[in-house]
Write a protein that holds these residues in place. Sequence first.
Motif, PDB file in Angstrom:
ATOM      1  N   UNK A   1       0.837  -1.216   0.000  1.00 37.77           N
ATOM      2  CA  UNK A   1       0.000   0.000   0.000  1.00 37.77           C
ATOM      3  C   UNK A   1       0.862   1.252   0.000  1.00 37.77           C
ATOM      4  N   UNK A   2       1.964   1.220   0.731  1.00 35.44           N
ATOM      5  CA  UNK A   2       2.884   2.354   0.737  1.00 35.44           C
ATOM      6  C   UNK A   2       3.524   2.507  -0.643  1.00 35.44           C
ATOM      7  N   UNK A   3       3.857   1.406  -1.269  1.00 31.50           N
ATOM      8  CA  UNK A   3       4.457   1.477  -2.603  1.00 31.50           C
ATOM      9  C   UNK A   3       3.486   2.125  -3.591  1.00 31.50           C
ATOM     10  N   UNK A   4       2.237   1.756  -3.518  1.00 28.88           N
ATOM     11  CA  UNK A   4       1.219   2.382  -4.383  1.00 28.88           C
ATOM     12  C   UNK A   4       1.089   3.870  -4.069  1.00 28.88           C
ATOM     13  N   UNK A   5       1.132   4.233  -2.783  1.00 25.03           N
ATOM     14  CA  UNK A   5       1.020   5.638  -2.391  1.00 25.03           C
ATOM     15  C   UNK A   5       2.210   6.448  -2.906  1.00 25.03           C
ATOM     16  N   UNK A   6       3.392   5.858  -2.864  1.00 24.31           N
ATOM     17  CA  UNK A   6       4.590   6.531  -3.375  1.00 24.31           C
ATOM     18  C   UNK A   6       4.451   6.765  -4.878  1.00 24.31           C
ATOM     19  N   UNK A   7       4.017   5.746  -5.592  1.00 20.65           N
ATOM     20  CA  UNK A   7       3.809   5.907  -7.036  1.00 20.65           C
ATOM     21  C   UNK A   7       2.794   7.008  -7.315  1.00 20.65           C
TER      22      UNK A   7
ATOM     23  N   UNK B   1      13.595   6.961   5.945  1.00 21.02           N
ATOM     24  CA  UNK B   1      14.247   5.683   5.621  1.00 21.02           C
ATOM     25  C   UNK B   1      13.265   4.624   5.094  1.00 21.02           C
ATOM     26  N   UNK B   2      12.043   4.651   5.586  1.00 23.69           N
ATOM     27  CA  UNK B   2      11.026   3.706   5.117  1.00 23.69           C
ATOM     28  C   UNK B   2      10.676   3.999   3.661  1.00 23.69           C
ATOM     29  N   UNK B   3      10.534   5.269   3.336  1.00 21.59           N
ATOM     30  CA  UNK B   3      10.229   5.657   1.951  1.00 21.59           C
ATOM     31  C   UNK B   3      11.391   5.297   1.033  1.00 21.59           C
ATOM     32  N   UNK B   4      12.623   5.571   1.468  1.00 22.48           N
ATOM     33  CA  UNK B   4      13.784   5.236   0.634  1.00 22.48           C
ATOM     34  C   UNK B   4      13.854   3.734   0.362  1.00 22.48           C
ATOM     35  N   UNK B   5      13.554   2.925   1.374  1.00 19.66           N
ATOM     36  CA  UNK B   5      13.556   1.470   1.190  1.00 19.66           C
ATOM     37  C   UNK B   5      12.523   1.056   0.139  1.00 19.66           C
ATOM     38  N   UNK B   6      11.331   1.611   0.242  1.00 20.63           N
ATOM     39  CA  UNK B   6      10.277   1.248  -0.702  1.00 20.63           C
ATOM     40  C   UNK B   6      10.539   1.804  -2.103  1.00 20.63           C
ATOM     41  N   UNK B   7      11.187   2.956  -2.189  1.00 19.50           N
ATOM     42  CA  UNK B   7      11.607   3.467  -3.494  1.00 19.50           C
ATOM     43  C   UNK B   7      12.617   2.509  -4.132  1.00 19.50           C
ATOM     44  N   UNK B   8      13.515   1.965  -3.333  1.00 22.54           N
ATOM     45  CA  UNK B   8      14.483   0.997  -3.853  1.00 22.54           C
ATOM     46  C   UNK B   8      13.783  -0.259  -4.364  1.00 22.54           C
TER      47      UNK B   8
END
Length: 84
Positions: A6-12, A37-44
């Motif tokens: 869900x966070x990955x979809x929100x980032x997109x 750091x959580x966002x950077x991990x999911x961006x990776x």
Amino acid sequence: MKRDPMLMEAILGQLLQSPDPLVSASHIAQRLNVEPPVVRHHLSLLQDRQLVDESESGVWRLTNHGHDYVEGTPEQSMALKLSS
């Protein structure tokens, strides 16, 4: 750290909606009220799937493949689902 689809979809979504094509991880984190750091991990993780790309200056953008995925174009059927 566990992967959060869900966070990955929100980032997109944040990258798609941004008026600027290049967005910093800290800006995304602030908008989503998530630790950087959580966002950077999911961006990776999104980069592993070739949906986003990081520039040399540390900002992120949606790739063409990422646009196809988010916008639900026919090419999306070739994309890997985030939950898999």
